[in-house]
Scaffold this active site. Sequence first.
Site, short mmCIF file in Angstrom:
data_model
loop_
_atom_site.label_atom_id
_atom_site.label_comp_id
_atom_site.label_asym_id
_atom_site.label_seq_id
_atom_site.Cartn_x
_atom_site.Cartn_y
_atom_site.Cartn_z
N LYS A 8 0.84 -1.19 0.00
CA LYS A 8 0.00 0.00 0.00
C LYS A 8 0.87 1.24 0.00
CE LYS A 8 -2.12 2.53 3.07
NZ LYS A 8 -1.90 3.78 2.32
N GLY A 55 6.26 5.01 8.62
CA GLY A 55 5.36 6.14 8.75
C GLY A 55 5.49 6.78 10.12
N LYS A 71 -0.67 2.19 16.19
CA LYS A 71 -1.92 1.50 15.81
C LYS A 71 -1.60 0.20 15.07
CE LYS A 71 -5.00 5.40 15.04
NZ LYS A 71 -5.75 6.15 14.06
N CYS A 106 12.77 11.28 7.51
CA CYS A 106 12.75 10.73 8.86
C CYS A 106 14.07 10.97 9.57
CB CYS A 106 12.43 9.24 8.81
SG CYS A 106 13.52 8.35 7.71
N GLU A 144 8.75 15.78 16.14
CA GLU A 144 9.16 15.75 14.74
C GLU A 144 8.27 16.72 13.95
OE1 GLU A 144 8.09 12.25 12.38
OE2 GLU A 144 10.15 12.19 11.66
#
Length: 501
Positions: A200, A252, A259, A308, A405
């Site tokens: 995805k 991510g 989650k 990141c 961040e």
Amino acid sequence: MTDTNELTRERAIQTAQNEIVLNAAYIDGNWLTIEAPSTGSDNDKDHALYDPSSAEVIATTRLCTNEHVAMAVNAASTAYASWSQTSTHERAHYLNAIADTMAQRFDTLVGLSVLNNGKPIEEAKIDVSDAIACYRYYADIITNQDTWSEVTTSETGIRLLKTYAAVGVCALIVPWNFPMVTTSWKLAPALAAGCTVILKPSEVTLLPELMLGNILSAIELPKGVVNILPGAAEVGAAMTSHPLVDKISFTGSNVIGEKVMSQAATGVKDISLELGGKSAIVVRADADIDNACDLIIGGIFTNAGQICSATSRLLVHQDIAESLFETLKTKAESLCIGDGFDTATQMGPLVSEQQFQQVKRYFGIATSENLDCITGGKILDRAGYFVTPTIYKNVPVSSQLWTEEVFGPVLVSQIFKDDSEAIHLANDSKFALAATIVSADETTALTMALQLQAGHIWINEQQIVLPEAGWGGFKQSGIGRELGADGLSAYQKSKHVLLTH
Ligand code: NAD
């Protein structure tokens, strides 16, 4: 290495319109049309893809539903039986074929990335080259992995052998900041290991990622081995909780990573998480100021700070602080900000309205905290999601800008008096992904590297990532490693066979 495409916005839009299969998911080797929703509710609206340089819609598409997830997982599960048993040479052949086809379509992929992500052409070229290198790297290391290795042989004739098997069906979920690169870091080792995949991409940068479906189709990768689902959070959640998924690899934000981790608990799925960062760049007193400023600028303003591993916390020695800030301000203010398709551009826009709002929110916090802004802190008065390169001085360690961040071109800084204070400040974060040390003294820099909590440390360098180097952090920056040999291990499990004769 180039195709004949010109790198212009018009050309990239043409590619998007003529070559990208919109309103479809790539399932079991075919583009399956996603039917228009019938309920007419707000949630059923077509999904818009934007050009961040203008905030205009480039294309609209439909996103998958949970039914597509079920179909994709079934296809991957069926394909696993044969793909996992293919020879390493066969898998390497397909990985090299992906790399070759990407190289043939190099400019097309660069153009789609600039169009949909907003990054400058030169940065997009590095991205596509890195993705190609990653597919080649895993083709190479899987070919050189022996099927069996002898662990031990006892005098009594007992032999212990070791082999590696593919983990199974993998759900790969990636963000928008490095389309195609983050995907390659997961997809290449997964395929090399013999896993099958449901991928995805981020719903924000579907254009470059959907081109991968065309490439897989062109190289005739066996059906069902890779399935691509354009989808948002709901699709990600359906993937990570599906009972036939054996492994999740997620890159991510920490909010979503947590989650995903709880979704993975159902059915005890294997999991790798690549999450956020708030990495430090430490500039020692012996550093060359001009070079240090270039490394600082590259570490925070590349990809408009949406990295990141961005070195978003600057720690500078007190002896050189004033002169360093002076040079840094001049260099930051001379950066050319603009459209990624303009070859003069050094920093493009933020990727989306959401990211734009997030960075604006941090500018507001900085104002309310009275932070000392030496440059930037503004949005540009033009269409698109543009903000200025921004630097704050002497930021308290309690500030949200120090601890969180921002994921934008925003640098916070502190002054230190000695190496131990620098190490303490650098390590005082819930994140621990990367770090940079700038120093003329390599021995001391290496000693500091041992003390820094970070998975990847650059000394007098910034943001270069080699396929051979494992990638990942400590603390809340994630679990596991991508790239390198560790990246392959993430998709394999060892099996031991004991035999006697
Ligand atoms: P995000 O967490 O919002 O989204 C990442 C992906 O997760 C997207 O594809 C999204 O659609 C999907 N998703 C959303 N909700 C989901 C759910 N409930 N279940 C499963 N999937 C879901 O992150 P983003 O804004 O796209 O990317 C920025 C973040 O990514 C930053 O925090 C950055 O530090 C991090 N990042 C980390 C690395 C690394 O290597 N450590 C690399 C790149 C980006």
